[in-house]
Design an enzyme around this catalytic site. Structure first.
Site, PDB file in Angstrom:
ATOM      1  N   CYS A 328       0.838  -1.203   0.000  1.00  0.00           N
ATOM      2  CA  CYS A 328       0.000   0.000   0.000  1.00  0.00           C
ATOM      3  C   CYS A 328       0.871   1.250   0.000  1.00  0.00           C
ATOM      4  O   CYS A 328       1.532   1.535  -0.994  1.00  0.00           O
ATOM      5  CB  CYS A 328      -0.981  -0.046   1.177  1.00  0.00           C
ATOM      6  N   HIS A 425      -3.658  -5.631   1.314  1.00  0.00           N
ATOM      7  CA  HIS A 425      -3.366  -5.925   2.719  1.00  0.00           C
ATOM      8  C   HIS A 425      -3.785  -7.367   3.031  1.00  0.00           C
ATOM      9  O   HIS A 425      -4.755  -7.879   2.475  1.00  0.00           O
ATOM     10  CB  HIS A 425      -4.136  -4.979   3.637  1.00  0.00           C
TER      11      HIS A 425
END
Length: 481
Positions: A328, A425
């Site tokens: 991310c 994630h």
């Protein structure tokens, strides 16, 4: 409602354990936290986001996480500023002073979410935030006694004896509260006890003499708690490392590190030492892998990384032939440039050079991507997790995606494959991906334990642990069961 004498006293895990315990006894249980401050967040089934701890508590209840379980989430991106998430969706940015003025107006939404959950549950377990003794923040409070009063809830105090001062914390909390709020407190729990609990017996009389409160249990240290998702970054400072293991993974501890439970499956690997490198220390030269984690403030954390000299350490790491993975915000840092035309993270129009090890660029966007995702990595191994980001990343290396999610390419890999990143994630919670990825760092290593069944087993053992050390009959009576 469980309220703490301080932050990080174990309220979240006590709540999760009680969620699993009462769920196993046949009750419809739901977790609730009116206000949370954390950059560890989870995507909900209704397309929102809540604190990661409430998602774990929902799992303990064997129900999917919903936005109503944490209606106000504060995600800090500086010492005084934060992104405010209300009802699971981004509301906007707020400074600390701004939020103090705003919070009272959020109470109706918080109470409405609480009522919706209550309509489907036999038991609501409510977790407070920070300390019940923060009387300086009492005006408009929706996190602790302000919410308990509005919702007419009984309260149990939680103190952490491992950090010391538990007697003073309990008595001091009682002393600063007004009589009508004291009347809500029905007892207390002493958490994280090490050693012989009989040594604490004289303290019970001291606490009772000052407060009149009964002890509802002395809960011994539960070591496996370290493997469950943490509430916030406060836990990182005390997370133990594992020196001397053959496989070493280093992670720079960025100020606005987010969703760092991505690292938990790695920490559980018996042959892997996870080194969370604090500011002021160089990244280790013998690391097999450096992970740049998620960040709530990518541009600011990138500047911090450079100020620490970690960019130089990373360059040396790559020259030695080792690998770097970004997740991310860490993925965004690895590219050539990051731009923020709308001021999502700071001043509008900001543009900074990235680390330049991936041929991609990122542009921050107003709409946040929030979704559960599943698919395969570039070698066909199954992966699943969630996406939570406000950036869009593109460029030549994105034509070599790290993963394919629901038919969409995501992430990028360098030509030599030693630098990679993606937005997913929970990547390492996928057992086959984790095993395959780590085997490229250390060929021939044995595969670790399956991650998801392990979390379920720990929740069950936590529930058993609490059943052994809490006065459940008294707790049930306090809750009106």
């Amino acid at each position: 409602m469980l309220q703490g004498t301080g932050s990080d006293v174990g309220k979240s895990l006590l709540t999760a354990g009680l969620c699993r315990l009462f769920t196993r006894r046949g009750l419809r249980v739901r977790p609730f936290k009116p206000q949370n401050m954390s950059n560890n967040a989870a995507v909900t089934i209704d397309g929102g986001e809540i604190g990661r701890a409430q998602a774990l508590q929902a799992r303990a209840c064997r129900v999917p996480p919903r936005a109503d379980m944490n209606p106000v989430l504060i995600k800090p991106h500086s010492d005084t500023g934060a992104q405010l998430v209300v009802g699971g969706q981004v509301w906007g940015q707020a400074g600390a002073g701004d939020y103090q003025r705003l919070k009272a107006g959020l109470l109706p939404e918080v109470l409405a979410a609480f009522a919706r959950l209550g309509a489907e549950a036999d038991l609501l377990l409510v977790e407070g935030a920070g300390s019940a003794a923060e009387v300086n923040l009492r005006a408009g409070d929706i996190a602790n006694m302000g919410f308990a009063t509005a919702a007419d809830l009984p309260v149990v105090l939680v103190a952490d004896i491992d950090r010391g001062g538990a007697i003073a914390a309990l008595v001091g909390t009682w002393a600063v509260l007004p009589p009508e709020e004291r009347a809500r407190i029905k007892g207390y729990v002493v958490n994280r006890f090490r050693g012989d609990p009989t040594l604490f017996t004289p303290a019970l009389d001291v606490i009772a003499a000052h407060t009149g409160l009964p002890c509802l249990g002395i809960v011994p240290w539960f070591a496996e708690a370290a493997l469950l998702p943490a509430e916030d970054a406060a836990s990182l400072a005390t997370r133990p490392g594992a020196p001397g293991r053959p496989l070493r993974v280093a992670v720079p501890r960025l100020p606005c590190i987010a969703n760092f439970d991505d690292l938990d499956p790695l920490a559980a690997e018996p042959d892997l030492g996870l080194d969370l490198v604090p500011p002021g220390r160089a990244l280790p030269g013998d690391a097999d892998l450096v992970i740049l984690p998620g960040s709530k403030a990518t541009i600011a954390d990138l500047a911090f990384l450079r100020a620490q000299g970690w960019e130089i350490d990373l360059a040396a790491h790559l020259r030695r032939g080792s690998r770097v993975l970004g997740i991310c915000g860490g993925y965004q840092m690895l590219g050539r440039r990051i731009t923020d035309p709308l001021g999502v993270e700071g001043p509008a129009g900001a543009s900074v050079e990235g680390l330049g090890w991936l041929e991609v660029e990122t542009e921050m966007a107003a709409a946040k991507v929030l979704r559960d995702s599943h698919g395969v990595d570039h070698l066909g191994r199954p992966v699943r997790g969630y996406e939570m980001h406000m950036g869009r990343t593109f460029g030549p290396d994105a034509e070599r995606p790290l993963v394919i999610l629901d038919g969409r390419p995501d992430g990028a890999r360098s030509v030599d494959g030693r630098v990679a990143g993606c937005y997913l994630h929970g990547l390492f919670a996928s057992d086959s991906f984790r095993a395959g990825f780590l085997s490229t760092l250390r060929p021939g290593r044995a595969e670790g334990e399956a991650w998801e069944p392990r979390i379920e087993a720990i929740l069950d053992r936590l529930a058993d642990h609490l059943a052994d050390h809490l006065d459940l009959a008294r707790l049930a009576a306090i809750a009106g069961l």
